[in-house]
Scaffold this active site. Structure first.
Site, PDB file in Angstrom:
ATOM      1  N   ASN A  89     -20.382   1.338 -37.475  1.00  0.00           N
ATOM      2  CA  ASN A  89     -20.339   0.608 -38.867  1.00  0.00           C
ATOM      3  C   ASN A  89     -18.828   0.409 -39.180  1.00  0.00           C
ATOM      4  O   ASN A  89     -17.802   1.158 -38.943  1.00  0.00           O
ATOM      5  CB  ASN A  89     -20.951   1.600 -39.886  1.00  0.00           C
ATOM      6  CG  ASN A  89     -20.836   3.039 -39.846  1.00  0.00           C
ATOM      7  OD1 ASN A  89     -20.543   3.532 -38.653  1.00  0.00           O
ATOM      8  ND2 ASN A  89     -20.770   3.692 -40.748  1.00  0.00           N
ATOM      9  N   THR A  90     -18.769  -0.621 -39.931  1.00  0.00           N
ATOM     10  CA  THR A  90     -17.484  -1.172 -40.434  1.00  0.00           C
ATOM     11  C   THR A  90     -17.569  -1.514 -41.950  1.00  0.00           C
ATOM     12  O   THR A  90     -17.634  -2.819 -42.430  1.00  0.00           O
ATOM     13  CB  THR A  90     -16.960  -2.392 -39.897  1.00  0.00           C
ATOM     14  OG1 THR A  90     -18.307  -3.234 -39.714  1.00  0.00           O
ATOM     15  CG2 THR A  90     -16.743  -2.317 -38.408  1.00  0.00           C
ATOM     16  N   THR A 130     -18.923  -6.130 -36.716  1.00  0.00           N
ATOM     17  CA  THR A 130     -18.457  -7.121 -37.498  1.00  0.00           C
ATOM     18  C   THR A 130     -16.937  -6.685 -37.782  1.00  0.00           C
ATOM     19  O   THR A 130     -16.862  -5.678 -38.432  1.00  0.00           O
ATOM     20  CB  THR A 130     -19.303  -7.556 -38.578  1.00  0.00           C
ATOM     21  OG1 THR A 130     -20.498  -7.820 -38.021  1.00  0.00           O
ATOM     22  CG2 THR A 130     -18.649  -8.807 -39.062  1.00  0.00           C
ATOM     23  N   GLU A 160     -22.843  -9.840 -33.369  1.00  0.00           N
ATOM     24  CA  GLU A 160     -24.283  -9.758 -33.394  1.00  0.00           C
ATOM     25  C   GLU A 160     -24.976 -10.656 -34.674  1.00  0.00           C
ATOM     26  O   GLU A 160     -24.381 -10.699 -35.706  1.00  0.00           O
ATOM     27  CB  GLU A 160     -24.749  -8.457 -33.483  1.00  0.00           C
ATOM     28  CG  GLU A 160     -26.421  -8.249 -33.231  1.00  0.00           C
ATOM     29  CD  GLU A 160     -26.925  -9.099 -32.359  1.00  0.00           C
ATOM     30  OE1 GLU A 160     -26.480  -8.807 -30.864  1.00  0.00           O
ATOM     31  OE2 GLU A 160     -27.857 -10.107 -32.476  1.00  0.00           O
ATOM     32  N   LEU A 162     -28.178 -10.861 -35.397  1.00  0.00           N
ATOM     33  CA  LEU A 162     -29.702 -10.440 -35.657  1.00  0.00           C
ATOM     34  C   LEU A 162     -29.882 -10.130 -37.184  1.00  0.00           C
ATOM     35  O   LEU A 162     -28.893  -9.701 -37.659  1.00  0.00           O
ATOM     36  CB  LEU A 162     -30.175  -9.226 -34.978  1.00  0.00           C
ATOM     37  CG  LEU A 162     -29.576  -7.984 -35.230  1.00  0.00           C
ATOM     38  CD1 LEU A 162     -30.036  -7.206 -36.243  1.00  0.00           C
ATOM     39  CD2 LEU A 162     -29.679  -7.068 -33.852  1.00  0.00           C
ATOM     40  N   CYS A 275     -24.284  -6.169 -44.868  1.00  0.00           N
ATOM     41  CA  CYS A 275     -23.514  -7.079 -44.410  1.00  0.00           C
ATOM     42  C   CYS A 275     -22.907  -8.317 -45.387  1.00  0.00           C
ATOM     43  O   CYS A 275     -21.633  -8.482 -45.149  1.00  0.00           O
ATOM     44  CB  CYS A 275     -23.872  -7.667 -42.983  1.00  0.00           C
ATOM     45  SG  CYS A 275     -23.956  -6.131 -41.762  1.00  0.00           S
TER      46      CYS A 275
HETATM   47  N1  LIG Z   1     -27.318  -4.071 -39.874  1.00  0.00           N
HETATM   48  C1  LIG Z   1     -27.281  -5.373 -39.197  1.00  0.00           C
HETATM   49  O1  LIG Z   1     -28.492  -5.888 -39.258  1.00  0.00           O
HETATM   50  C2  LIG Z   1     -26.104  -6.075 -38.695  1.00  0.00           C
HETATM   51  C3  LIG Z   1     -25.122  -5.322 -38.491  1.00  0.00           C
HETATM   52  N2  LIG Z   1     -24.172  -5.779 -37.874  1.00  0.00           N
HETATM   53  C4  LIG Z   1     -22.719  -5.135 -37.778  1.00  0.00           C
HETATM   54  O2  LIG Z   1     -22.877  -3.927 -36.858  1.00  0.00           O
HETATM   55  C5  LIG Z   1     -22.127  -2.919 -37.066  1.00  0.00           C
HETATM   56  C6  LIG Z   1     -23.265  -1.913 -37.237  1.00  0.00           C
HETATM   57  O3  LIG Z   1     -24.042  -1.993 -38.097  1.00  0.00           O
HETATM   58  P1  LIG Z   1     -25.383  -1.195 -38.167  1.00  0.00           P
HETATM   59  O4  LIG Z   1     -25.788  -0.845 -36.892  1.00  0.00           O
HETATM   60  O5  LIG Z   1     -26.177  -1.631 -39.302  1.00  0.00           O
HETATM   61  O6  LIG Z   1     -24.641   0.440 -38.827  1.00  0.00           O
HETATM   62  P2  LIG Z   1     -25.249   1.745 -38.800  1.00  0.00           P
HETATM   63  O7  LIG Z   1     -24.722   2.437 -39.913  1.00  0.00           O
HETATM   64  O8  LIG Z   1     -26.931   1.716 -38.748  1.00  0.00           O
HETATM   65  O9  LIG Z   1     -24.997   2.452 -37.313  1.00  0.00           O
HETATM   66  C7  LIG Z   1     -23.559   2.787 -37.087  1.00  0.00           C
HETATM   67  C8  LIG Z   1     -23.927   3.906 -36.048  1.00  0.00           C
HETATM   68  O10 LIG Z   1     -22.553   4.232 -35.745  1.00  0.00           O
HETATM   69  C9  LIG Z   1     -22.268   5.512 -35.547  1.00  0.00           C
HETATM   70  N3  LIG Z   1     -21.004   6.011 -35.383  1.00  0.00           N
HETATM   71  C10 LIG Z   1     -19.882   5.935 -36.299  1.00  0.00           C
HETATM   72  N4  LIG Z   1     -18.752   6.272 -35.832  1.00  0.00           N
HETATM   73  C11 LIG Z   1     -19.010   6.871 -34.553  1.00  0.00           C
HETATM   74  C12 LIG Z   1     -18.224   7.456 -33.529  1.00  0.00           C
HETATM   75  N5  LIG Z   1     -16.871   7.531 -33.678  1.00  0.00           N
HETATM   76  N6  LIG Z   1     -19.090   7.762 -32.332  1.00  0.00           N
HETATM   77  C13 LIG Z   1     -20.294   7.626 -32.161  1.00  0.00           C
HETATM   78  N7  LIG Z   1     -21.106   7.001 -33.173  1.00  0.00           N
HETATM   79  C14 LIG Z   1     -20.336   6.853 -34.413  1.00  0.00           C
HETATM   80  C15 LIG Z   1     -22.845   6.256 -36.769  1.00  0.00           C
HETATM   81  O11 LIG Z   1     -23.230   7.503 -36.714  1.00  0.00           O
HETATM   82  C16 LIG Z   1     -24.106   5.173 -37.038  1.00  0.00           C
HETATM   83  O12 LIG Z   1     -25.163   5.780 -36.485  1.00  0.00           O
HETATM   84  C17 LIG Z   1     -21.343  -3.199 -38.421  1.00  0.00           C
HETATM   85  O13 LIG Z   1     -20.085  -3.753 -38.169  1.00  0.00           O
HETATM   86  C18 LIG Z   1     -22.367  -4.507 -38.991  1.00  0.00           C
HETATM   87  O14 LIG Z   1     -21.360  -5.055 -39.992  1.00  0.00           O
HETATM   88  C19 LIG Z   1     -23.928  -7.099 -37.317  1.00  0.00           C
HETATM   89  C20 LIG Z   1     -25.206  -7.842 -37.361  1.00  0.00           C
HETATM   90  C21 LIG Z   1     -26.355  -7.254 -37.920  1.00  0.00           C
HETATM   91  O1  LIG Z   2     -24.352  -9.429 -40.065  1.00  0.00           O
HETATM   92  C1  LIG Z   2     -25.480  -9.067 -40.507  1.00  0.00           C
HETATM   93  O2  LIG Z   2     -25.614  -7.958 -40.770  1.00  0.00           O
HETATM   94  C2  LIG Z   2     -26.471 -10.118 -40.398  1.00  0.00           C
HETATM   95  O3  LIG Z   2     -26.925 -10.221 -42.011  1.00  0.00           O
HETATM   96  C3  LIG Z   2     -27.789 -11.138 -42.310  1.00  0.00           C
HETATM   97  O4  LIG Z   2     -29.088 -10.652 -41.866  1.00  0.00           O
HETATM   98  P1  LIG Z   2     -29.746  -9.544 -42.941  1.00  0.00           P
HETATM   99  O5  LIG Z   2     -29.009  -8.961 -43.757  1.00  0.00           O
HETATM  100  O6  LIG Z   2     -30.375  -8.462 -41.861  1.00  0.00           O
HETATM  101  O7  LIG Z   2     -30.900 -10.196 -43.551  1.00  0.00           O
HETATM  102  P2  LIG Z   2     -31.164 -11.644 -44.079  1.00  0.00           P
HETATM  103  O8  LIG Z   2     -32.511 -12.135 -43.715  1.00  0.00           O
HETATM  104  O9  LIG Z   2     -30.051 -12.529 -43.852  1.00  0.00           O
HETATM  105  O10 LIG Z   2     -31.308 -11.470 -45.689  1.00  0.00           O
HETATM  106  C4  LIG Z   2     -30.212 -10.883 -46.427  1.00  0.00           C
HETATM  107  C5  LIG Z   2     -30.594 -11.007 -47.839  1.00  0.00           C
HETATM  108  O11 LIG Z   2     -30.535 -12.200 -48.205  1.00  0.00           O
HETATM  109  C6  LIG Z   2     -31.860 -12.369 -49.034  1.00  0.00           C
HETATM  110  N1  LIG Z   2     -32.219 -13.515 -49.026  1.00  0.00           N
HETATM  111  C7  LIG Z   2     -32.713 -14.216 -47.489  1.00  0.00           C
HETATM  112  C8  LIG Z   2     -32.846 -15.731 -47.512  1.00  0.00           C
HETATM  113  C9  LIG Z   2     -33.123 -16.523 -48.527  1.00  0.00           C
HETATM  114  O12 LIG Z   2     -33.428 -17.625 -48.555  1.00  0.00           O
HETATM  115  N2  LIG Z   2     -33.125 -15.717 -49.960  1.00  0.00           N
HETATM  116  C10 LIG Z   2     -32.695 -14.512 -50.084  1.00  0.00           C
HETATM  117  O13 LIG Z   2     -32.696 -14.080 -51.172  1.00  0.00           O
HETATM  118  C11 LIG Z   2     -32.662 -11.376 -48.565  1.00  0.00           C
HETATM  119  O14 LIG Z   2     -33.959 -11.141 -49.168  1.00  0.00           O
HETATM  120  C12 LIG Z   2     -31.762 -10.297 -48.309  1.00  0.00           C
HETATM  121  O15 LIG Z   2     -31.649  -9.345 -49.437  1.00  0.00           O
HETATM  122  C13 LIG Z   2     -27.804 -12.540 -41.309  1.00  0.00           C
HETATM  123  O16 LIG Z   2     -29.177 -13.145 -41.708  1.00  0.00           O
HETATM  124  C14 LIG Z   2     -27.742 -12.066 -39.749  1.00  0.00           C
HETATM  125  O17 LIG Z   2     -27.590 -13.039 -38.957  1.00  0.00           O
HETATM  126  C15 LIG Z   2     -26.534 -11.269 -39.717  1.00  0.00           C
HETATM  127  O18 LIG Z   2     -26.346 -10.685 -38.237  1.00  0.00           O
END
Ligand SMILES: NC(=O)C1=CN([C@@H]2O[C@H](COP(=O)(O)OP(=O)(O)OC[C@H]3O[C@@H](n4cnc5c(N)ncnc54)[C@H](O)[C@@H]3O)[C@@H](O)[C@H]2O)C=CC1
Ligand SMILES: O=C(O)[C@H]1O[C@H](OP(=O)(O)OP(=O)(O)OC[C@H]2O[C@@H](n3ccc(=O)[nH]c3=O)[C@H](O)[C@@H]2O)[C@H](O)[C@@H](O)[C@@H]1O
Length: 477
Positions: A89-90, A130, A160, A162, A275
């Site tokens: 996480n960041t 990120t 990523e 997703l 994010c």
């Molecule tokens: N959640 C999402 O949909 C998306 C997130 N991202 C980016 O991906 C990154 C991760 O996000 P999430 O998976 O949502 O976070 P998360 O909080 O669900 O998972 C991060 C994991 O990393 C672990 N961690 C932290 N420091 C560690 C260490 N030193 N050694 C081992 N494990 C460690 C934590 O315990 C945690 O389980 C962030 O930078 C976020 O911005 C990018 C795209 C989509």
């Molecule tokens: O970096 C990330 O974490 C991710 O952030 C978002 O994905 P996510 O936050 O999982 O979900 P979204 O579908 O983007 O929705 C984000 C928020 O916007 C809201 N939203 C979305 C679309 C819309 O038309 N209106 C609206 O209010 C959703 O309800 C939600 O609260 C981006 O869509 C992903 O591409 C990216 O990887």
């Protein structure tokens, strides 16, 4: 074979699903997902996974124990891997320089130091988290400053894209995969090796390769653009409510222009999720550091409109209920930040619930996937009082029990099951007058009005009473 073993550090919403899909599509590659959180790893190895994501169970069950492993032994996984994803996480910094805006890279840094400590041999380190632009350079500095003889590193940026709730489909059918690396021979070779992984299921034409900085900035830019669309349509939803224009019609009218496109134009109570806000704040901070105040102010507006939308919606609830919700019981339908996830990070429902609690309301909350403990934890953190939350908040197993004897329903998440509820039955069980505030534009407001509800839908002039005062000379009741 080019890459035999992959390690992913961070078994969260990104690391878990991403590496499960890699394991599924690359059966000859051993994928080990590690995390320092023992409980999380225990859940990844159990029947009930730590995150709810449609389709994820099937993928994990197919690969786990074959070429997909979840472990707390971070060191061993680093040691044996050819390629290491950093998926930790960041979050936004909560103290010090850049507090409230800059990305906190402490977890990324500690992982980089650990890799430098235990690595023996050549490693490709992939930034999946990120991060701010130039973070790869900082990681490389740490790795090279601690480099042991016989060890070499290449660092890649592979952000990523997703979305939660559709992660598996997004990973299987990605619009594109982005890989940034150094423009040296070694850098290009590392890029090719990562391409080889994705090429197991993604056509090469959809794998974009760039320099590291472009890749890092593109991730922040993509989230900023997506959030900007939501803030743009949300800002217009306010205009709609005052004029009689309907935001859904406006969204359709502009979205059918292929230059604009029809996605991400759903007006809502506001965007949530871990994010969008964090990444835009990070972008704003970077712009300020680069002495680009106009650019920083431009992107800051996306966040400001989101705050405005959440507050506008909640104020409407309160004003409509005769400007007081003290001791009124209100049901909140949906607590996750969007449908098809159990994630509540930055969920607008938290803001709505906290504000109503601050005004003295009692809340009945129902969400199909969010754990009850999570709701209590979020609201305790938001209000600062566990006792107050325990006394005022009740959680329910379905929408019918949650709405019984309440004065109003507030829809905060667009769960499909809310659309098909028997609202006649719900109306009969509620206090009168009965109100519905649809923060997601999912309900049939005309049908609800016919049943007898007072309905307010975001972006539509359909509030029956209570707003004349704030609407000035426009009589929209
Ligand atoms: N959640 C999402 O949909 C998306 C997130 N991202 C980016 O991906 C990154 C991760 O996000 P999430 O998976 O949502 O976070 P998360 O909080 O669900 O998972 C991060 C994991 O990393 C672990 N961690 C932290 N420091 C560690 C260490 N030193 N050694 C081992 N494990 C460690 C934590 O315990 C945690 O389980 C962030 O930078 C976020 O911005 C990018 C795209 C989509
Ligand atoms: O970096 C990330 O974490 C991710 O952030 C978002 O994905 P996510 O936050 O999982 O979900 P979204 O579908 O983007 O929705 C984000 C928020 O916007 C809201 N939203 C979305 C679309 C819309 O038309 N209106 C609206 O209010 C959703 O309800 C939600 O609260 C981006 O869509 C992903 O591409 C990216 O990887």
């Amino acid at each position: 074979m080019v890459i035999e073993k992959i390690c992913c550090i961070g078994a969260g919403y990104v690391g878990g699903p991403t590496c499960s899909v890699i394991a599924l599509k690359c059966p000859e590659v051993k994928v080990t997902v590690v995390d320092k959180n023992k409980e999380r790893i225990k859940q990844w190895n159990a029947d009930k996974l730590p995150i709810y994501e449609p389709g994820l169970d099937k993928v994990v069950k197919e690969c786990r124990g074959k070429n997909l492993f979840f472990s707390v032994d971070v060191e061993s996984a680093i040691e044996e891997a050819d390629l290491i994803f950093i998926s930790v996480n960041t979050p936004t910094k909560t103290c010090g320089n850049g507090k409230g805006r800059a990305a906190d890279l402490k977890y990324v840094e500690s992982v980089a130091r650990l890799i430098a400590d235990v690595a023996a041999g050549d490693k490709i380190v992939v930034e999946k988290s990120t991060v701010p632009v130039k973070a790869a350079e900082s990681i490389m500095n740490i790795l090279r400053a601690n480099q042991k003889p016989g060890v070499s590193y290449q660092i890649l940026s592979n952000p990523e894209f997703l979305s939660e709730g559709t992660a598996i489909d997004n990973l299987l059918n990605a619009d594109r995969v982005l890989i940034g690396g150094e423009e040296t021979k070694e850098g290009q070779l590392a890029i090719e090796k990562l391409c080889w992984i994705y090429e197991h299921w993604i056509p090469r034409s959809k794998i974009l390769t760039t320099n590291t900085w472009s890749s890092e900035l593109s991730k922040l830019a993509a989230n900023a653009f997506l959030a900007q669309r939501i803030s743009s349509i949300n800002s217009l939803s306010a205009v709609c409510e005052f004029t009689g224009a309907n935001v859904s019609e406006v969204a359709k009218a502009i979205g059918t222009d292929t230059r604009i496109g029809n996605k991400f134009l759903n007006a809502s109570v506001g965007f949530g999720g871990s994010c969008f806000q964090k990444d835009i704040l990070n972008l704003v901070y970077i712009c300020e550091c680069l002495n680009l105040p106009e650019v920083a102010a431009y992107w800051q507006q996306v966040i400001d409109i989101n705050e405005y939308q959440k507050s506008r919606f909640t104020s409407k609830v309160i004003e409509s209920l005769f400007n007081t919700v003290t001791d009124k019981r209100i049901s909140i339908l949906g607590f996750a930040f969007k449908k098809d996830t159990g994630d509540t990070r930055e969920s607008p429902a938290i803001y709505v619930a906290k504000t109503l609690l601050d005004e003295g309301a009692k809340l009945n909350i129902y969400d199909p996937k969010v754990e009850h403990a999570q709701i209590f934890e979020d609201l305790t953190y938001a209000t600062g009082s566990k006792e107050y939350v325990k006394e005022r908040v009740s959680l329910f197993p379905n929408a019918y029990s949650a709405t019984e004897k309440t004065h109003a329903i507030v829809v905060c998440t667009e769960w499909d099951e809310f659309i098909t509820l028997d609202f006649r039955k719900i109306y009969d069980g509620m206090m009168k007058p009965a109100y519905i505030f649809d923060g997601r534009m999912i309900l049939d407001d005309e049908k609800l009005s016919k049943i007898g509800f007072h309905v307010h839908t975001i972006g539509k002039r359909n509030m029956r009473r209570g707003l004349k005062r704030t609407w000035g000379t426009l009589d929209c009741a």
